[in-house]
Design a protein around this motif. Structure first.
Motif, mmCIF file in Angstrom:
data_model
loop_
_atom_site.group_PDB
_atom_site.id
_atom_site.type_symbol
_atom_site.label_atom_id
_atom_site.label_comp_id
_atom_site.label_asym_id
_atom_site.label_seq_id
_atom_site.Cartn_x
_atom_site.Cartn_y
_atom_site.Cartn_z
ATOM 1 N N MET A 1 0.843 -1.184 0.000
ATOM 2 C CA MET A 1 0.000 0.000 0.000
ATOM 3 C C MET A 1 0.886 1.245 0.000
ATOM 4 O O MET A 1 2.024 1.212 0.473
ATOM 5 C CB MET A 1 -0.930 0.004 1.210
ATOM 6 N N ASN A 2 0.329 2.307 -0.506
ATOM 7 C CA ASN A 2 1.022 3.584 -0.524
ATOM 8 C C ASN A 2 0.598 4.372 0.709
ATOM 9 O O ASN A 2 -0.578 4.699 0.872
ATOM 10 C CB ASN A 2 0.675 4.338 -1.806
ATOM 11 N N LEU A 3 1.545 4.689 1.576
ATOM 12 C CA LEU A 3 1.226 5.399 2.806
ATOM 13 C C LEU A 3 1.029 6.892 2.589
ATOM 14 O O LEU A 3 0.534 7.583 3.486
ATOM 15 C CB LEU A 3 2.329 5.160 3.834
ATOM 16 N N ASN A 4 1.394 7.401 1.445
ATOM 17 C CA ASN A 4 1.254 8.827 1.168
ATOM 18 C C ASN A 4 -0.227 9.230 1.233
ATOM 19 O O ASN A 4 -1.077 8.637 0.567
ATOM 20 C CB ASN A 4 1.820 9.165 -0.204
ATOM 21 N N GLY A 5 -0.516 10.215 2.067
ATOM 22 C CA GLY A 5 -1.881 10.710 2.179
ATOM 23 C C GLY A 5 -2.755 9.966 3.149
ATOM 24 O O GLY A 5 -3.928 10.334 3.327
ATOM 25 N N GLY A 29 5.029 10.272 4.216
ATOM 26 C CA GLY A 29 3.983 11.035 3.548
ATOM 27 C C GLY A 29 2.596 10.896 4.115
ATOM 28 O O GLY A 29 1.625 11.353 3.490
ATOM 29 N N ALA A 30 2.444 10.291 5.303
ATOM 30 C CA ALA A 30 1.124 10.242 5.922
ATOM 31 C C ALA A 30 0.591 11.660 6.117
ATOM 32 O O ALA A 30 1.320 12.554 6.567
ATOM 33 C CB ALA A 30 1.183 9.510 7.259
ATOM 34 N N ALA A 31 -0.669 11.860 5.788
ATOM 35 C CA ALA A 31 -1.256 13.195 5.895
ATOM 36 C C ALA A 31 -1.495 13.592 7.342
ATOM 37 O O ALA A 31 -1.429 14.770 7.697
ATOM 38 C CB ALA A 31 -2.567 13.243 5.123
ATOM 39 N N LEU A 193 4.661 -2.819 5.353
ATOM 40 C CA LEU A 193 3.335 -2.278 5.030
ATOM 41 C C LEU A 193 3.272 -1.835 3.578
ATOM 42 O O LEU A 193 2.314 -2.144 2.863
ATOM 43 C CB LEU A 193 3.020 -1.093 5.933
ATOM 44 N N GLU A 194 4.274 -1.102 3.150
ATOM 45 C CA GLU A 194 4.257 -0.579 1.789
ATOM 46 C C GLU A 194 4.371 -1.692 0.753
ATOM 47 O O GLU A 194 3.954 -1.507 -0.389
ATOM 48 C CB GLU A 194 5.371 0.453 1.622
ATOM 49 N N ALA A 195 4.936 -2.843 1.159
ATOM 50 C CA ALA A 195 5.053 -3.979 0.243
ATOM 51 C C ALA A 195 3.903 -4.972 0.391
ATOM 52 O O ALA A 195 3.935 -6.047 -0.211
ATOM 53 C CB ALA A 195 6.374 -4.704 0.505
ATOM 54 N N ASP A 196 2.878 -4.631 1.193
ATOM 55 C CA ASP A 196 1.730 -5.508 1.445
ATOM 56 C C ASP A 196 2.162 -6.841 2.056
ATOM 57 O O ASP A 196 1.549 -7.894 1.809
ATOM 58 C CB ASP A 196 0.931 -5.769 0.160
ATOM 59 N N ALA A 197 3.186 -6.821 2.903
ATOM 60 C CA ALA A 197 3.667 -8.045 3.543
ATOM 61 C C ALA A 197 2.720 -8.457 4.664
ATOM 62 O O ALA A 197 2.206 -7.621 5.413
ATOM 63 C CB ALA A 197 5.063 -7.828 4.107
ATOM 64 N N LEU A 198 2.514 -9.760 4.800
ATOM 65 C CA LEU A 198 1.696 -10.279 5.896
ATOM 66 C C LEU A 198 2.510 -10.444 7.171
ATOM 67 O O LEU A 198 1.957 -10.357 8.270
ATOM 68 C CB LEU A 198 1.064 -11.619 5.500
ATOM 69 N N GLU A 199 3.794 -10.712 7.038
ATOM 70 C CA GLU A 199 4.681 -10.824 8.188
ATOM 71 C C GLU A 199 5.993 -10.090 7.912
ATOM 72 O O GLU A 199 6.490 -10.103 6.780
ATOM 73 C CB GLU A 199 5.004 -12.280 8.531
ATOM 74 N N VAL A 200 6.535 -9.492 8.962
ATOM 75 C CA VAL A 200 7.864 -8.898 8.922
ATOM 76 C C VAL A 200 8.679 -9.538 10.031
ATOM 77 O O VAL A 200 8.289 -9.481 11.208
ATOM 78 C CB VAL A 200 7.803 -7.369 9.126
ATOM 79 N N ILE A 201 9.781 -10.174 9.672
ATOM 80 C CA ILE A 201 10.681 -10.811 10.630
ATOM 81 C C ILE A 201 11.903 -9.905 10.748
ATOM 82 O O ILE A 201 12.660 -9.748 9.786
ATOM 83 C CB ILE A 201 11.107 -12.214 10.179
#
Length: 221
Positions: A1-5, A29-31, A193-201
């Motif tokens: 997802m794109n976090l911008n805005g 870039g979160a609004a 988040l930006e890569a639409d990952a379900l898990e981050v290790i």
């Protein structure tokens, strides 16, 4: 997802990982970023919107959700570790760990849904146990299950779980052991988040703990 805005809310944002999340979301870039803490006067990061939130108090959660109806990205960072054994520990403290790490996280998800994305800060101890941290490990194992189940129940929402070992925050201040850099952990999480990952290790020890789930049970040495 794109976090911008986007409009994000970070729980436990007054220090440690939560403060890094709020800062890095603004940088991506979160609004708007709501920085949540029990006492919003402890929020000192420029550019955020401080908001009062005690995730263990349903009324506090409801007030925060009413005050921030535009949230579309939720970062569940708030948590507690009280160093309790399950058999001999203080049951009230064990309940507090579960009320915070499991039920508190669930309280916030239920109040703020629908959302575009949810990120839950889990732990290597979702998958392993240590003597002296039984209550925390049990609560994080429950939060792992929560993360996976919410993902099934909210198919239109990206639900990301982040798993990490010891990290240089106030929670681990008394431990003289190698620790992750919290800014690096958050960078990996936001990248996920930006890569639409379900898990981050976040580190090798945590990756090994997950890999070991397929091995035969054994006592730690």
């Amino acid at each position: 997802m794109n976090l911008n805005g986007t409009t994000a809310l970070v729980t436990g944002a007054n220090r440690g990982l939560g403060r890094h999340f709020a800062q890095q979301l603004l940088e991506r870039g979160a609004a708007k970023v709501y920085a949540a803490a029990r006492d919003p006067r402890t929020i000192d990061l420029p550019g955020v919107v401080p908001i009062a939130l005690d995730i263990t108090d349903p009324e506090s959660v409801a007030r925060a959700a009413a005050a921030a109806p535009d949230v579309d990205v939720l970062i569940n960072n708030a948590g507690v570790s009280l160093h309790q054994n399950l058999v001999t520990g203080d049951l009230d403290k064990i309940r507090r760990e579960l009320e915070t790490n499991f039920f508190g996280t669930l309280n916030v998800i239920r109040a703020f849904t629908p959302l575009r994305a949810i990120l839950n800060m889990n732990s290597r101890l979702s998958w392993i146990s240590y003597a002296g941290a039984g209550g925390y490990a049990a609560s994080k194992a429950a939060q792992w299950s929560l993360t996976n189940t919410v993902r099934l129940e909210l198919p239109d929402t990206l639900v990301t779980g982040v798993y990490l070992s010891a990290t240089d925050t106030d929670m681990m201040a008394g431990w003289d052991i190698p620790k992750n850099d919290p800014a690096d952990v958050v960078r990996q999480a936001v990248d996920g988040l930006e890569a639409d990952a379900l898990e981050v290790i976040a580190d090798e020890d945590t990756a090994q703990a997950k890999a070991d789930l397929s091995a035969e049970p054994a006592l730690a040495t």
